[in-house]
Design a protein around this motif. Sequence first.
Motif, short mmCIF file in Angstrom:
data_model
loop_
_atom_site.label_atom_id
_atom_site.label_comp_id
_atom_site.label_asym_id
_atom_site.label_seq_id
_atom_site.Cartn_x
_atom_site.Cartn_y
_atom_site.Cartn_z
N ALA A 125 8.63 4.63 6.14
CA ALA A 125 8.07 5.98 6.26
C ALA A 125 9.20 6.98 6.39
CB ALA A 125 7.12 6.06 7.46
N GLY A 126 8.82 8.25 6.47
CA GLY A 126 9.81 9.30 6.64
C GLY A 126 10.35 9.86 5.34
N LEU A 127 9.81 9.43 4.19
CA LEU A 127 10.24 10.00 2.91
C LEU A 127 9.45 11.29 2.69
CD1 LEU A 127 10.31 6.73 0.79
CD2 LEU A 127 12.20 7.85 1.95
N MET A 128 9.94 12.38 3.25
CA MET A 128 9.21 13.65 3.29
C MET A 128 9.88 14.67 2.37
SD MET A 128 8.41 13.92 7.37
CE MET A 128 7.23 15.22 7.09
N ASP A 129 9.05 15.60 1.90
CA ASP A 129 9.50 16.69 1.05
C ASP A 129 8.79 17.96 1.51
OD1 ASP A 129 10.49 18.33 -0.86
OD2 ASP A 129 9.43 17.42 -2.55
N ASN A 130 9.52 18.85 2.18
CA ASN A 130 8.96 20.11 2.69
C ASN A 130 9.54 21.28 1.89
OD1 ASN A 130 7.53 18.76 4.73
ND2 ASN A 130 9.31 18.83 6.09
N ARG A 131 8.66 22.14 1.39
CA ARG A 131 9.10 23.29 0.60
C ARG A 131 8.33 24.53 1.03
NH1 ARG A 131 9.87 21.06 -5.64
NH2 ARG A 131 10.97 19.11 -5.09
N VAL A 132 9.04 25.66 1.13
CA VAL A 132 8.45 26.95 1.48
C VAL A 132 8.91 27.97 0.45
CG1 VAL A 132 8.23 28.77 3.20
CG2 VAL A 132 8.40 26.38 3.93
N LEU A 148 5.62 10.26 1.99
CA LEU A 148 5.35 8.98 1.36
C LEU A 148 5.53 7.87 2.39
CD1 LEU A 148 4.88 7.22 -1.17
CD2 LEU A 148 7.35 7.22 -1.49
N MET A 149 4.56 6.95 2.43
CA MET A 149 4.61 5.82 3.34
C MET A 149 4.29 4.56 2.56
SD MET A 149 2.52 5.16 6.89
CE MET A 149 0.95 5.12 6.04
N VAL A 150 5.06 3.51 2.80
CA VAL A 150 4.88 2.23 2.12
C VAL A 150 4.63 1.16 3.18
CG1 VAL A 150 5.86 0.56 0.52
CG2 VAL A 150 6.46 2.98 0.30
N PHE A 154 13.33 6.87 -23.74
CA PHE A 154 12.22 7.01 -22.80
C PHE A 154 12.69 6.63 -21.40
CE2 PHE A 154 10.14 6.74 -26.84
CZ PHE A 154 9.01 7.53 -26.72
N ARG A 155 12.28 7.41 -20.42
CA ARG A 155 12.58 7.15 -19.02
C ARG A 155 11.28 6.96 -18.26
NH1 ARG A 155 17.79 8.78 -17.44
NH2 ARG A 155 19.17 8.20 -19.16
N GLU A 156 11.28 6.00 -17.35
CA GLU A 156 10.09 5.69 -16.59
C GLU A 156 9.98 6.61 -15.37
OE1 GLU A 156 10.50 1.60 -15.62
OE2 GLU A 156 9.79 0.89 -17.57
N PHE A 157 8.74 6.89 -14.97
CA PHE A 157 8.48 7.65 -13.75
C PHE A 157 7.14 7.19 -13.19
CE2 PHE A 157 6.20 9.94 -16.98
CZ PHE A 157 5.08 10.43 -16.34
N GLY A 158 6.94 7.44 -11.92
CA GLY A 158 5.70 7.06 -11.25
C GLY A 158 5.98 6.29 -9.98
N VAL A 159 5.05 5.43 -9.60
CA VAL A 159 5.18 4.60 -8.40
C VAL A 159 5.75 3.25 -8.82
CG1 VAL A 159 3.96 3.56 -6.45
CG2 VAL A 159 3.22 5.78 -7.33
N ARG A 160 6.91 2.92 -8.28
CA ARG A 160 7.59 1.70 -8.68
C ARG A 160 7.95 0.90 -7.42
NH1 ARG A 160 11.21 0.75 -12.96
NH2 ARG A 160 11.30 2.98 -13.40
N LEU A 161 7.93 -0.43 -7.57
CA LEU A 161 8.32 -1.31 -6.48
C LEU A 161 9.01 -2.53 -7.06
CD1 LEU A 161 8.21 -2.13 -3.43
CD2 LEU A 161 6.12 -3.38 -3.99
N LYS A 192 0.85 -1.19 0.00
CA LYS A 192 0.00 0.00 0.00
C LYS A 192 0.88 1.24 0.00
CE LYS A 192 -3.93 -2.09 2.44
NZ LYS A 192 -4.84 -1.99 3.60
N PHE A 193 0.80 2.02 -1.08
CA PHE A 193 1.49 3.30 -1.17
C PHE A 193 0.52 4.40 -0.74
CE2 PHE A 193 4.13 0.84 -4.00
CZ PHE A 193 5.39 1.37 -3.83
#
Length: 417
Positions: free
Chosen positions: A337-344, A376-378, A271-278, A137-138
């Motif tokens: 968990a803990g994959l965070m991205d904070n921007r101001v 992001l939490m997996v 071509f380069r892939e992007f998105g949710v990968r596992l 579960k993403f």
Amino acid sequence: MVGKSLLINTTERLKRISVTDPTVADALVVTPTQVLVNGLNPGEVSLLIWDELERSRSFDLRVDVDITAATEEMHRLFPDEQINVTPSRNAIVLSGHVTTEDVSKHAGALASAYSKNVVNVLTFGPVGAEEVLLEVKFAEVDRTALHQVGVNLIMPGLGNTIATSQTGQFGSVSVTRTPASVTSTSSSTTVTPATTSTTINNFLNLFVARTDINLDAVIEALQQKNLLQILAEPNLIAVNGKEASFLAGGEFPFPVVQPGAGGISTVTVQFREFGVRLKFTPVIQPNGNIHLRVAPEVSTLDFANAVTVSGTTIPAISTRKADTEFELQDGQSFVIAGLMDNRVTNLASKIPFLGDLPILGNFFKSKSDQKSNSELMVLCTVHRVSPSTQAPKGPATPEPYLDHSKFDANKPEGSKK
């Protein structure tokens, strides 16, 4: 074996003996009916003996390396592995099946301490067709807060005067004045009064006008809050020891310049892939635990850091990923968990001098504040499964496609079944 001796007994009294290669084996008559053979070097030779009646007999001797110590050490260090140690002339042969590749490498290194020539034909990996189910579960939560404030002042004209005040951060305002004109003909004279037109690129939020003093104001006052949650719930099944992968996203093209003949470069598209990968690789241990290597990744196209090559915009890739290994039991779960991205982001604009005035200076400045917080939490749960002949259940329908009770009640009596 090299360094070992072999005693051959005969019923006839011996007269003489011969060895084809004395560097491989040495033969010595110790009694009239006994021959002592010493192994010197790996190889194969022939041993010929004659009795007193000149009757000859031939023996084929093979001298191999001594594997006794190597076998004992191998079974002591790897008691649970199926490793067979056999000699082959001047080499030690390792055969059998082990659990992992590391065990195979370590066994080969151990055998090299007893012989310079080691033939490692060990196979490794899981045995059988056991399978592992990984329920994933993403969950990505993206919180965004936006706050914008700004004022554009417009004075369409008092007489021949036109004035505007704007920082340009939230659109622009332009005022155009057409002077009065007089058109005369033989019969009449037409006077066209002066007109003023105002063009607003961004209407913003509020528009206020005082027609008696010809003063207009366009006000930006926007506060926005977003909460976005993206979920992906893939279920992957992998054969024991094999890798399984999942991708929910897409591929984007980008040009690649390659040098050609004569200094002429050619442009190709990749071509380069992007998105949710596992990606995950399960290995079932002998004790029943499941060793997992999991590599989740979430990537998006980042046009803010894009580059432009020959008029083509190539976006960057913003990526959050992890790669970890651990061991679980059947039915246990783990969380990354803990994959965070904070921007101001703070953007402020003002008109020099006028924006610094107390109180009134607020009419000559604008600002935009934006805060974003994404995490992001997996969540993964692992199960051991086996092939089944039963067909899986289909997806549940929230509402029945056809209500048979109502349909049958409206049918004629003779047509009901």
